[in-house]
Design an enzyme around this catalytic site. Sequence first.
Site, PDB file in Angstrom:
ATOM      1  N   ASP A  48      -5.649  31.918  32.710  1.00 15.73           N
ATOM      2  CA  ASP A  48      -6.882  30.889  31.943  1.00 15.73           C
ATOM      3  C   ASP A  48      -6.988  30.516  32.758  1.00 15.73           C
ATOM      4  OD1 ASP A  48      -4.442  30.443  31.992  1.00 15.73           O
ATOM      5  OD2 ASP A  48      -4.437  29.479  30.180  1.00 15.73           O
ATOM      6  N   VAL A  94      -5.785  28.653  36.626  1.00 16.68           N
ATOM      7  CA  VAL A  94      -5.330  27.706  37.994  1.00 16.68           C
ATOM      8  C   VAL A  94      -5.236  26.372  38.236  1.00 16.68           C
ATOM      9  CG1 VAL A  94      -5.314  27.866  40.373  1.00 16.68           C
ATOM     10  CG2 VAL A  94      -5.625  29.877  39.230  1.00 16.68           C
ATOM     11  N   ASP A  95      -4.316  25.526  38.361  1.00 16.95           N
ATOM     12  CA  ASP A  95      -4.815  24.364  37.986  1.00 16.95           C
ATOM     13  C   ASP A  95      -4.209  23.176  39.525  1.00 16.95           C
ATOM     14  OD1 ASP A  95      -3.509  21.322  37.983  1.00 16.95           O
ATOM     15  OD2 ASP A  95      -3.072  21.578  35.392  1.00 16.95           O
ATOM     16  N   GLY A 108      -1.801  25.270  41.286  1.00 14.17           N
ATOM     17  CA  GLY A 108      -2.442  26.601  42.412  1.00 14.17           C
ATOM     18  C   GLY A 108      -0.395  27.486  41.670  1.00 14.17           C
ATOM     19  N   THR A 165       1.194  28.612  40.713  1.00 15.89           N
ATOM     20  CA  THR A 165       1.800  29.847  39.170  1.00 15.89           C
ATOM     21  C   THR A 165       1.123  30.790  39.929  1.00 15.89           C
ATOM     22  OG1 THR A 165       2.149  28.916  37.611  1.00 15.89           O
ATOM     23  CG2 THR A 165       2.001  30.773  37.106  1.00 15.89           C
TER      24      THR A 165
HETATM   25  C1  PRP Z   1      -0.456  27.654  32.377  1.00 13.92           C
HETATM   26  C2  PRP Z   1      -1.329  28.164  32.949  1.00 13.92           C
HETATM   27  C3  PRP Z   1      -0.929  29.151  33.791  1.00 13.92           C
HETATM   28  C4  PRP Z   1      -0.684  28.019  34.894  1.00 13.92           C
HETATM   29  C5  PRP Z   1      -1.283  26.862  35.926  1.00 13.92           C
HETATM   30  O1  PRP Z   1       0.700  27.674  32.042  1.00 13.92           O
HETATM   31  O2  PRP Z   1      -1.318  29.317  32.265  1.00 13.92           O
HETATM   32  O3  PRP Z   1      -0.167  29.818  33.892  1.00 13.92           O
HETATM   33  O4  PRP Z   1       0.268  26.927  33.904  1.00 13.92           O
HETATM   34  O5  PRP Z   1      -0.451  25.738  36.629  1.00 13.92           O
HETATM   35  P1  PRP Z   1      -0.332  25.441  38.044  1.00 13.92           P
HETATM   36  O6  PRP Z   1      -1.806  26.463  39.022  1.00 13.92           O
HETATM   37  O7  PRP Z   1      -0.268  24.248  38.195  1.00 13.92           O
HETATM   38  O8  PRP Z   1       0.882  26.734  38.014  1.00 13.92           O
HETATM   39  P2  PRP Z   1       1.665  27.129  31.242  1.00 13.92           P
HETATM   40  O9  PRP Z   1       3.211  27.049  31.555  1.00 13.92           O
HETATM   41  O10 PRP Z   1       0.789  26.303  29.854  1.00 13.92           O
HETATM   42  O11 PRP Z   1       2.145  28.346  30.124  1.00 13.92           O
HETATM   43  P3  PRP Z   1       1.152  28.804  28.849  1.00 13.92           P
HETATM   44  O12 PRP Z   1       0.441  30.004  29.281  1.00 13.92           O
HETATM   45  O13 PRP Z   1       2.206  29.274  27.932  1.00 13.92           O
HETATM   46  O14 PRP Z   1       0.942  28.023  28.011  1.00 13.92           O
END
Ligand code: PRP
Length: 177
Positions: free
Chosen positions: A100, A102-103, A105, A107
Amino acid sequence: MSRKLPETLFSEAQIAQRVDEIAAQISSDYAGKGEIVLLGVLKGAFIFLADISRRLTIPRSIEFIAVSNYEHGSTPSGAVRLVMDVRESIQGRHVIVVEDIVDTGQTIHYLIDMLKSRGPASIRTCVLLHKEHKTEIDVDIDYLGFTIDDEWVVGYGLDFAEHDRTLPYIGVVKPDD
Ligand code: PRP
């Protein structure tokens, strides 16, 4: 007490149009290559994956993986943890990781590294939203919905403390909402 609905960033129609375009692109890129694996990252990607997968015109199978990196509410801990693995092997298969957002990055970087070590035929990424200016690590996004600013977005799978995941549009949560 009813609360204010998040302000619209992308409407249902805008999302649907972009999802159509991405699905058409994927269908054309993988035509004739056999079945692809759409690998959704829970929880956030479940709606995006459901919509993309139903618009493809090529053979596809669905897998899910769950990771967690925000262990203390909304504060990134820096550590990515595998919470649930895929059910079927991805070895020798064409994989598209569906996210959904990429914040930072972290994950997607962790996931791609881990999945590459399992010997897929190819691996690409399909991401609905990219907070480009917050991304700290080099990430390759092959199919992108929209680039956004550093705002807290909800809806269409994305949550704020588990609220608003099923909002049909993507909205912005302001601190005083
Ligand atoms: C959110 C999103 C990504 C991740 C992105 O997941 O779904 O997997 O954060 O962040 P990053 O680029 O800083 O790594 P979240 O941990 O909020 O869980 P969810 O999808 O279950 O809401």
